[in-house]
Write an enzyme that holds these catalytic residues in place. Structure first.
Site, PDB file in Angstrom:
ATOM      1  N   GLU A 402       0.922  -1.210   0.114  1.00 11.16           N
ATOM      2  CA  GLU A 402      -0.070  -0.121  -0.262  1.00 11.16           C
ATOM      3  C   GLU A 402       0.797   1.337  -0.054  1.00 11.16           C
ATOM      4  O   GLU A 402       0.612   2.254   0.730  1.00 11.16           O
ATOM      5  CB  GLU A 402      -0.818  -0.110   1.176  1.00 11.16           C
ATOM      6  CG  GLU A 402      -1.993  -1.081   1.350  1.00 11.16           C
ATOM      7  CD  GLU A 402      -3.230  -1.138   2.201  1.00 11.16           C
ATOM      8  OE1 GLU A 402      -2.618  -0.295   3.218  1.00 11.16           O
ATOM      9  OE2 GLU A 402      -3.958  -2.012   2.317  1.00 11.16           O
ATOM     10  N   GLU A 478      -4.045  -8.712   0.223  1.00 10.97           N
ATOM     11  CA  GLU A 478      -4.778  -8.678   1.835  1.00 10.97           C
ATOM     12  C   GLU A 478      -5.973  -8.797   1.791  1.00 10.97           C
ATOM     13  O   GLU A 478      -6.748  -8.117   0.772  1.00 10.97           O
ATOM     14  CB  GLU A 478      -4.284  -7.250   2.237  1.00 10.97           C
ATOM     15  CG  GLU A 478      -3.559  -7.270   3.496  1.00 10.97           C
ATOM     16  CD  GLU A 478      -3.054  -6.107   4.232  1.00 10.97           C
ATOM     17  OE1 GLU A 478      -2.023  -5.759   3.825  1.00 10.97           O
ATOM     18  OE2 GLU A 478      -3.928  -5.383   4.715  1.00 10.97           O
TER      19      GLU A 478
END
Ligand code: GAL
Length: 807
Positions: A402, A478
């Site tokens: 991220e 994720e």
């Protein structure tokens, strides 16, 4: 370690000294000091054994950041060790190796600075020969300085990984000095290529002997070469190779020896596996040509009540508990793991994505890796790969999680740069990344710079992206981020954050951050998108810090997460901080395993609710489940057909509209007694589980996971402690304070109960039961054989005793 019989001539002798553990007899002080000098007065410092995490004993305090566990991580800490180096070592090269130091390590030997390594998760080595006082006492001093707002989770603090000292001859194999690849593998033969890096090669006439031994210690192939350059290329072959496969992880060992006049002067072992991995556009990840659907979890590095201090058995137990849930893959979110984790995954057949960074140049927290990135990223990334590239379990390198550069027009440049570094160090593996923005990284071209694109929390985009980019290889890097508390049930079922309890219901309606999905949606999207490699659920075990949904999620950037103190550890996992399963564990097991199982929830103690409807959920991997209340059938339900509404409010669904084909449910009027579920396959019973209404607490039960442990001062027995009624039924709301005494050949390593709000120290000798259970972790003592006697006492209950053996 593999034992090796060297088939040697008369003349051959061993002259090398194996690397020596350098973990004992350190002194520690947490203070702002200048303690690097040889004669600094450290006589009143604390004696510690490494690996050591200075923050884990607490105390928990809201003045510390709940986001990093509410523990005293930050501030300067010093370690010193006095050690002798014999005079006859003065012709050796001496180095010191750290598997990691949290963080910003500065190392002095006898007052002279030998080096600095800021990134806490990376291994490093310093040559200290020139600073050694031979035949005299020496002092090594290490200064660490973890800063506040430097992590989004509990980083731990201190010399939390293993440290070694190495006494080498001038010519020796470098740190991480072998690189093993298997460019051609067939059933008949595997072609093995080895690159060996030699330090100090120019000065000698030494030779390198490279030997492959199999799992039975038999020599399979060997070759001896003159050391003429710093890098030696060797090619060997293995006939009829045993493959490393997830269900049969066969390991060979490469033994590299430096010979000088027929004497072994250095020796280095590298376990490796023979296997192929391919990442395909349509058929997922192939290991030896067979698809491995990734049923994965993300894992932070802490070991719950033991903190970040590495322990082999605690790590192995985590992997065993995960495998029992059906896990076959781990993503080391969001940093290089301990070497122990990869050794264990090699042995147990779990595949791993090793991740390097949570931040690049753009910071998520004020003192995060962004401050180090420009100076250190290349060194850290190359070192991570050099250390880990011989592990057969490692299948991909993740260059980031991220990272905020996703939103930048030029972000692709850094992405390419990092992916290129990985390919340069290891052309045999693919690169990946976890993106949580959509569609920015695709528009900005970042996604095209890695080989495999990981999506964090965009299960519905697996299809959309596939349609837009048919050649893109995708997976859920994720997924889910559902939260719950073990043994807690809120009625009526709803997907709400309950501020009064600070807990999350184990009915597992979707409570979590705004990007969370129930596991069910992730399962479904994986099934609908067979091109996806699979998923990595957030997270396998609960971890310290990030107590979502309690604590400041709305202003999470940079800030403290103490709004909902005392919540200070994660609620995300299907397994609590101590390793005890929540109900969600069985939901994953029902999807990821084949051995017949069935699970039922909630507990069956609802005094005061007699006659009221209570929802019952069952999870199974069989076809049908029948529910019985006090022996009376409440009907059969068929998996996949009889769906359960999941209360949820999440991306792209309206509140309460998701119908799960993965859970079976009933609603029955409460009457005390027995709730029983029976699972059937093809009409035959294959599994059964029941839960009884418990009476009043009458006993403490101690259930060690292992009755025998090794007397090495490291091995552990995890003792599940539960409060039970006369008949042995778990009392589901028991919260007794239990005091422990451990005598004999062991000691208490830690205690914990999995309650993310519990403020009792993990390093004390007492703990409160949470939903009737807790964990006592007992550790052996080095060289102390015999019985370890455990006593547990609580007010109003008879004392419980248990004995385990240490030898
Ligand atoms: C992700 C992040 C993880 C964790 C998770 C919680 O966005 O990558 O580190 O914070 O959210 O849902």
């Amino acid at each position: 370690m593999v034992c090796l019989l060297i088939a040697c001539g008369e003349k051959e002798q061993n002259k090398y000294l194996p690397d020596q553990a350098f973990n004992e007899e350190w002194l520690f002080k947490k203070a702002e000091l200048e303690a690097q000098n040889f004669d600094f007065d450290d006589h009143n410092w604390d004696a510690v054994t490494l690996p050591h995490d200075w923050a884990i004993a607490g105390p928990f305090d809201r003045q510390h950041n709940a986001r990093t566990g509410g523990l005293p991580v930050t501030g300067m800490g010093w370690y010193r060790k006095h050690f002798d180096v014999p005079a006859d070592m003065n012709n050796k090269r001496i180095s010191i190796e750290f598997d990691g130091a949290m963080n910003d390590a500065y190392v002095w030997v006898n007052g002279q600075l030998v080096g600095n390594r800021p990134f806490g998760y990376i291994g490093f080595e310093f040559d200290i020969t020139d600073h050694i006082r031979f035949g005299k006492e020496n002092v090594i001093a290490v200064r660490l300085n973890p800063k506040d707002l430097s992590s989004r989770w509990y980083p731990g603090a201190g010399l939390y990984r293993n440290v070694r000292i190495k006494y080498n001859e001038t010519t020796h194999i470098a740190q991480w000095g072998t690189y093993i690849t298997t460019p051609e593998i067939s059933d008949e033969q595997a072609h093995i290529k080895i690159e060996t890096k030699i330090n100090g090669s120019k000065a000698t006439e030494a030779q390198l002997r490279t030997t492959i031994i199999d799992a039975q210690d038999q020599t399979i192939a060997t070759q001896t070469q003159a050391i003429t350059t710093a890098i030696i290329d060797t090619e060997l072959s293995v006939k009829s190779p045993n493959r490393w496969q997830p269900d049969a992880p066969y390991l060979y060992t490469l033994v590299s020896e430096v010979l000088d006049d027929d004497q072994v002067i250095d020796r280095y072992e590298s376990p490796f596996g023979i296997r192929t991995i391919e990442v395909t556009v349509n058929d997922g990840l192939l290991v030896n040509g067979e698809r491995l659907q990734l049923n994965g979890v993300c894992m932070h590095h802490d070991l719950g009540p033991l903190g970040a201090a590495v322990n082999y058995r605690a790590t192995e137990r985590q992997v065993e508990i995960l495998q029992n849930m059906g896990v076959n893959a781990i993503r080391t979110s969001h940093n290089p793991p301990s070497p122990e984790l990869l050794d264990i995954c090699d042995k147990k057949g779990v595949v791993v994505i090793v991740e390097a960074f949570d931040e690049w140049q753009m910071g998520k927290v004020e003192n995060g890796y962004n401050l180090l990135f420009d100076e250190w990223h290349e060194r850290d990334l190359r070192d991570m790969i050099k250390r880990d590239r011989n592990h057969p379990s490692v299948v991909m390198w993740s260059i980031g999680n991220e990272i905020l550069e996703q939103s930048q027009k030029d972000g692709w440049k850094l992405t390419k740069h990092l992916s290129d570094i990985c390919h340069d160090e290891d052309p045999s593996r693919k690169t990946t990344i976890g993106f949580n923005y959509y569609p920015a990284p695709y528009k900005n071209q970042l996604a095209f710079q890695v080989d495999v694109v990981g999506l964090n929390y965009w299960p519905l985009q697996l299809k959309e992206l596939r349609e837009q980019y048919p050649d893109m290889i995708l997976y859920g890097s994720e997924t889910s981020s559902q939260t719950s508390s073990r043994g807690i049930y809120h009625l009526p079922i709803q997907a709400d954050v309950v501020k009064e309890t600070g807990q999350v219901s184990s009915y597992d309606g979707t409570v979590g951050p705004p990007w969370a999905y129930p596991p069910d949606v992730e399962f479904e999207q994986q099934e609908l998108n067979p091109h996806s490699l699979g998923e990595f659920m957030w997270t396998g075990f609960d971890y310290l810090g990030e107590p979502t949904p309690y604590g400041g999620r709305d202003n999470s950037t940079n800030g403290y997460w103490n709004d909902d103190w005392p919540s200070h550890s994660s609620y995300f996992a299907p397994i609590d901080l101590t390793g005890l399963p929540k109900d969600r564990y069985y939901l994953y097991q029902s999807q990821w395993t084949e051995t017949p199982m069935v699970h039922v929830l909630p507990h069956w103690n609802w005094e005061g609710k007699e006659g009221e409807e209570i929802p019952i959920y069952a999870y199974t991997n069989a076809q049908e489940v029948e529910l019985f209340v006090n022996g009376k059938s409440m009907g059969k339900k068929v998996k996949g057909k009889d769906k359960t509404p999941i209360p949820a409010e999440f991306h792209f669904f309206e509140k309460g509209t998701y119908m799960s084909p993965y859970r079976l449910s009933w609603s029955v009027p409460y009457e005390p007694g027995t709730l029983e579920v029976v699972a059937y396959k093809d009409g035959k019973e294959v599994a059964r589980k029941s839960v009884n209404t418990a009476g009043t607490a009458a006993q403490i039960q101690l259930s060690p996971d292992r009755q025998e442990i090794t007397a090495d001062g490291k091995d552990l027995s995890f003792i599940t402690v539960s409060v039970r009624d006369e008949e042995g039924n778990l009392v589901p709301d028991a919260s007794h304070m239990i005091h422990f005494e451990v005598d004999g050949a062991g000691k208490i390593a830690a205690v914990g109960n999995g309650d993310p709000r519990c403020l009792l120290s993990f390093k004390g000798d007492k703990m409160e039961a949470f939903s009737g259970q807790m964990m006592l972790i007992v550790q052996s003592q080095n060289g102390k054989n015999g019985e370890i006697k455990i006593k547990a006492s609580a007010e109003g209950l008879p004392m419980a005793e248990s004995t385990i053996q240490s030898f």
